[in-house]
Design an enzyme around this catalytic site. Structure first.
Site, PDB file in Angstrom:
ATOM      1  N   VAL A   1      39.101  35.464  48.852  1.00 51.81           N
ATOM      2  CA  VAL A   1      40.320  36.281  48.839  1.00 51.81           C
ATOM      3  C   VAL A   1      41.603  35.468  48.980  1.00 51.81           C
ATOM      4  CG1 VAL A   1      39.219  38.381  49.682  1.00 51.81           C
ATOM      5  CG2 VAL A   1      40.147  36.728  51.323  1.00 51.81           C
ATOM      6  N   TYR A   2      41.515  34.217  49.408  1.00 48.71           N
ATOM      7  CA  TYR A   2      42.732  33.429  49.591  1.00 48.71           C
ATOM      8  C   TYR A   2      43.391  33.181  48.237  1.00 48.71           C
ATOM      9  CZ  TYR A   2      40.872  32.352  54.282  1.00 48.71           C
ATOM     10  OH  TYR A   2      40.371  32.433  55.561  1.00 48.71           O
ATOM     11  N   SER A   3      44.542  33.805  48.043  1.00 43.11           N
ATOM     12  CA  SER A   3      45.270  33.745  46.769  1.00 43.11           C
ATOM     13  C   SER A   3      44.369  34.106  45.592  1.00 43.11           C
ATOM     14  CB  SER A   3      45.909  32.368  46.569  1.00 43.11           C
ATOM     15  OG  SER A   3      46.993  32.189  47.442  1.00 43.11           O
ATOM     16  N   HIS A   4      43.496  35.107  45.829  1.00 44.33           N
ATOM     17  CA  HIS A   4      42.620  35.636  44.779  1.00 44.33           C
ATOM     18  C   HIS A   4      41.868  34.528  44.053  1.00 44.33           C
ATOM     19  CE1 HIS A   4      44.048  39.737  45.301  1.00 44.33           C
ATOM     20  NE2 HIS A   4      45.269  39.264  45.347  1.00 44.33           N
TER      21      HIS A   4
END
Length: 343
Positions: A60-63
């Site tokens: 999920v970190y910066s998609h």
């Protein structure tokens, strides 16, 4: 740099783990760092030169940008790195592209492997509990990934103690691979994990890897009283300021941290990280940085150790409230420690 077992596993990880939440700049995560490939490469090189072999990311970190950038920075060094990433968070508008279902776990693992540019993940962490999916479904899917060689070890994050113990029990009953680590919010200003989760980790042999050990930057000392919103960083942004602690109490703790730091010729950040490294359940402490000087300062934490007296001072300054049943159990065990007391 020293290395410790990750829980009871045979995997050795550096005392500090470099978290890559700051890699990439998309949506919600942009304010965390927004680092591009070149800036990230510089930090990863500094981390490796400092002896760090443990790197943490999440889909999920910066998609996915964080994983992609981390994979690029580790090209040619992958076999010497221990790479952790996570699954659970929503990755698209698809109704099933979230959670810990078999479908989402398998799809997410394949996507993470592709972004990281690798054929295995050293430590695959479920990012939080999923109240919708049965634990048996989640744990069965994770076990399959290990036996397929796509994942080598399993971890969890942000669980209640009862949820974690239930998961360990299910895995043991089915002879499935078990969680070897817990990634949890833990710092001098937030010692909640010591109520239930730390004793569980010690009893079951899980390695504890604290996240946000500096409480979103608060324990660096860069937020003067009354001026928090005037500073740069996550705690100045209300939409990012989700890390919770009692601010008035935290400033009193920070005063003790500063006093020790000044006497040591160290920084408040180093004292705060050093404190967690003195805790027996801790395998590795997650650090994050957006600037080389921040990372170097954090790495220098491992070059010295707090004395037992200094740890005791910080224990006293940051002592959490004695919640039930702790105070009752402390009382009832007195008859073990002093046979005459209850007669």
């Amino acid at each position: 740099m020293k290395y410790r077992q990750l829980g009871k596993s045979g995997l050795l990880v550096s005392e500090l783990c470099f978290g890559t939440m700051s890699f990439g700049a998309e949506g919600y995560w942009e304010v965390v760092g927004g680092l591009d490939q070149a800036a990230a490469q510089r930090l990863v090189d500094i981390a490796i030169d400092g002896g760090i072999n443990f790197f943490d990311s999440a889909d999920v970190y910066s998609h996915g940008q964080s994983e992609t950038i981390l994979g690029q920075t580790l090209k040619g060094k992958r076999d010497k790195a221990v790479v952790a990433t996570k699954v659970r968070g929503r990755m698209s508008g698809d109704i099933n592209d979230v959670g810990l279902s078999r479908r989402h776990i398998i799809q997410s693992c394949e996507n993470s492997l592709r972004r990281l540019g690798t054929d295995y993940i050293d430590l695959y962490i479920v990012h939080s509990f999923d109240f919708t999916t049965p634990l048996e479904e989640t744990l069965s899917a994770l076990n399959d990934l290990v036996h397929q060689g796509k994942v080598r070890y399993l971890g969890c994050s942000n669980f209640f103690a009862w949820q974690l113990m239930k998961a360990l029990s299910i895995s043991e009953r089915h002879h499935w691979e078990k969680f070897v680590s817990l990634q949890a919010y833990y710092s001098l200003v937030a010692r909640d994990v010591e109520y239930e989760l730390v004793p569980l980790c010690e009893d079951q042999g899980l390695g504890l890897t604290p996240w946000s050990p500096l409480a979103g930057g608060f324990l660096t000392g860069k937020y003067p009283r009354g001026q928090e919103k005037a500073q740069d960083g996550r705690r100045s942004r209300e939409d990012q300021n989700f890390i919770q602690f009692d601010q008035d109490r935290a400033y009193a703790i920070l005063d003790e941290v500063r006093a020790i730091a000044d006497a040591r010729g160290a920084t408040p950040a180093q004292v705060s990280l050093n404190y967690l490294l003195r805790k027996s359940a801790v395998s590795s402490v997650l650090i994050g940085a957006t600037k080389p000087e921040q990372l170097v300062d954090n790495i220098n934490t491992v070059s010295w150790s707090l004395t037992p007296e200094e740890v005791a001072r910080l224990d006293t300054a940051s002592e959490p409230p004695r919640m039930y049943p702790k105070w009752m159990l402390d009382f009832t065990r007195l008859d073990r420690d002093n046979p005459q007391m209850m007669l």
